[in-house]
Design a protein around this motif. Structure first.
Motif, PDB file in Angstrom:
ATOM      1  N   GLY A  22       0.818  -1.210   0.000  1.00 42.41           N
ATOM      2  CA  GLY A  22       0.000   0.000   0.000  1.00 42.41           C
ATOM      3  C   GLY A  22       0.846   1.251   0.000  1.00 42.41           C
ATOM      4  N   ASP A  23       0.188   2.402  -0.167  1.00 38.83           N
ATOM      5  CA  ASP A  23       0.916   3.660  -0.333  1.00 38.83           C
ATOM      6  C   ASP A  23       1.020   4.477   0.944  1.00 38.83           C
ATOM      7  OD1 ASP A  23      -2.015   4.163  -0.728  1.00 38.83           O
ATOM      8  OD2 ASP A  23      -1.310   6.229  -0.864  1.00 38.83           O
ATOM      9  N   SER A  24       0.390   4.030   2.031  1.00 36.80           N
ATOM     10  CA  SER A  24       0.422   4.776   3.285  1.00 36.80           C
ATOM     11  C   SER A  24       1.355   4.103   4.287  1.00 36.80           C
ATOM     12  CB  SER A  24      -0.983   4.869   3.891  1.00 36.80           C
ATOM     13  OG  SER A  24      -0.933   5.387   5.203  1.00 36.80           O
ATOM     14  N   LEU A  25       2.331   4.863   4.773  1.00 40.24           N
ATOM     15  CA  LEU A  25       3.269   4.314   5.759  1.00 40.24           C
ATOM     16  C   LEU A  25       2.543   3.943   7.041  1.00 40.24           C
ATOM     17  CD1 LEU A  25       6.187   3.632   6.515  1.00 40.24           C
ATOM     18  CD2 LEU A  25       6.483   6.010   7.243  1.00 40.24           C
ATOM     19  N   SER A  26       1.606   4.781   7.473  1.00 40.36           N
ATOM     20  CA  SER A  26       0.910   4.517   8.734  1.00 40.36           C
ATOM     21  C   SER A  26      -0.182   3.464   8.566  1.00 40.36           C
ATOM     22  CB  SER A  26       0.305   5.811   9.291  1.00 40.36           C
ATOM     23  OG  SER A  26      -0.592   6.388   8.359  1.00 40.36           O
ATOM     24  N   ASP A  27      -1.072   3.646   7.586  1.00 42.56           N
ATOM     25  CA  ASP A  27      -2.209   2.737   7.442  1.00 42.56           C
ATOM     26  C   ASP A  27      -1.816   1.375   6.891  1.00 42.56           C
ATOM     27  OD1 ASP A  27      -3.766   4.774   8.339  1.00 42.56           O
ATOM     28  OD2 ASP A  27      -4.810   5.143   6.460  1.00 42.56           O
ATOM     29  N   ASP A  28      -0.997   1.365   5.851  1.00 42.27           N
ATOM     30  CA  ASP A  28      -0.680   0.116   5.164  1.00 42.27           C
ATOM     31  C   ASP A  28       0.523  -0.613   5.759  1.00 42.27           C
ATOM     32  OD1 ASP A  28      -2.726   0.136   3.077  1.00 42.27           O
ATOM     33  OD2 ASP A  28      -1.698   1.918   2.347  1.00 42.27           O
ATOM     34  N   VAL A  29       1.635   0.083   5.910  1.00 44.67           N
ATOM     35  CA  VAL A  29       2.845  -0.585   6.392  1.00 44.67           C
ATOM     36  C   VAL A  29       2.775  -0.839   7.894  1.00 44.67           C
ATOM     37  CG1 VAL A  29       5.340  -0.390   6.687  1.00 44.67           C
ATOM     38  CG2 VAL A  29       4.274   0.292   4.524  1.00 44.67           C
ATOM     39  N   ARG A  30       2.615   0.214   8.686  1.00 44.64           N
ATOM     40  CA  ARG A  30       2.579   0.038  10.140  1.00 44.64           C
ATOM     41  C   ARG A  30       1.386  -0.805  10.567  1.00 44.64           C
ATOM     42  NH1 ARG A  30       7.622   1.313   9.915  1.00 44.64           N
ATOM     43  NH2 ARG A  30       8.168   3.519  10.037  1.00 44.64           N
TER      44      ARG A  30
END
Length: 236
Positions: free
Chosen positions: A191-199
């Motif tokens: 995904g493209d969101s560091l907070s929503d997708d990765v974290r």
């Protein structure tokens, strides 16, 4: 690096597999001009991102009937778009305007695939990977996926409005895992969101890949960063 074996690869929706056809401001304004709007594209873009960021997407119980669910989602978007035009200048016949702009984002008039999406999803399926989508998008994503031709290439679809939790909550990722009956470390989320997708994915125990098309983020050791979906194939 990605630890193997991976059985299922999940993807975010907007800005990962597909994007808006131009900015939100461009799409809103193109229709709004017919209703007499004098706002500038930049004003609408700024107002939209401000209003959208301060209004979390609705979380709806799985027991709510589908027609009521759709009504709740539509009502949420009605309030968002109305606040946008309250800020930039209200237009006559707003209800008619909203119906038109809401409908645009149900299909390919409002969205377009990134050039590599179909090929990457096809190749992943050929390699034996299951695929899924985990998104905070509303239920219009079903129609968007069909219109853009990705529906046959996605094995499962997990929406925040149906799961009762939104990314980055671990619950939405756990709901997606149940659909494939895999352990968290057997799944990868892109995904493209560091907070929503990765974290969010990592907190739920999944492996994660950040797609950073605009080169906003610095590389980190605990996740893979790519700039195009086709780069993902080199890591699997």
């Amino acid at each position: 690096m990605i630890r193997k074996p991976i059985k299922v690869i999940f993807f975010d929706a907007a800005e990962t597999l597909f994007r808006t056809r131009g900015s939100v401001g461009e799409i809103y304004l193109k229709i709004a001009k017919k209703y007499g709007s004098k706002a500038a594209k930049e004003e609408i873009d700024d107002a939209f991102f401000y209003v959208f960021s301060k209004n979390p997407s609705p979380l709806i119980s799985e027991n709510v009937p589908s027609d009521e669910r759709t009504g709740i989602e539509r009502g949420w978007w009605y309030n968002v778009v109305k606040e946008v035009f309250t800020r930039v200048g209200m237009i006559p016949s707003f209800d008619n305007y909203f119906h038109e702009v809401y409908t645009i984002f149900k299909g390919s008039q409002g969205w377009e695939l990134f050039p590599e999406t179909i090929e990457v999803l096809t190749r992943l399926r050929e390699k034996g990977y299951q695929t899924g989508m985990i998104t905070n998008f509303d239920t219009r994503v079903y129609e968007v996926n069909r219109a853009l031709g990705v529906a046959p290439l996605i094995d499962s679809l997990t929406l925040s409005s149906e799961a009762g939790a939104a990314k980055p909550s671990p619950l939405i990722f756990k709901t997606a895992l149940k659909a494939h009956q895999v352990m968290p470390d057997e799944a990868l989320h892109v995904g493209d969101s560091l907070s929503d997708d990765v974290r969010g994915a990592q907190k739920a125990g999944l492996q994660a890949v950040l797609i950073d098309r605009r080169r906003i983020y610095q590389p980190e050791e605990n996740f893979v960063k790519i700039e195009s979906l086709d780069e993902l194939l080199h890591f699997l």
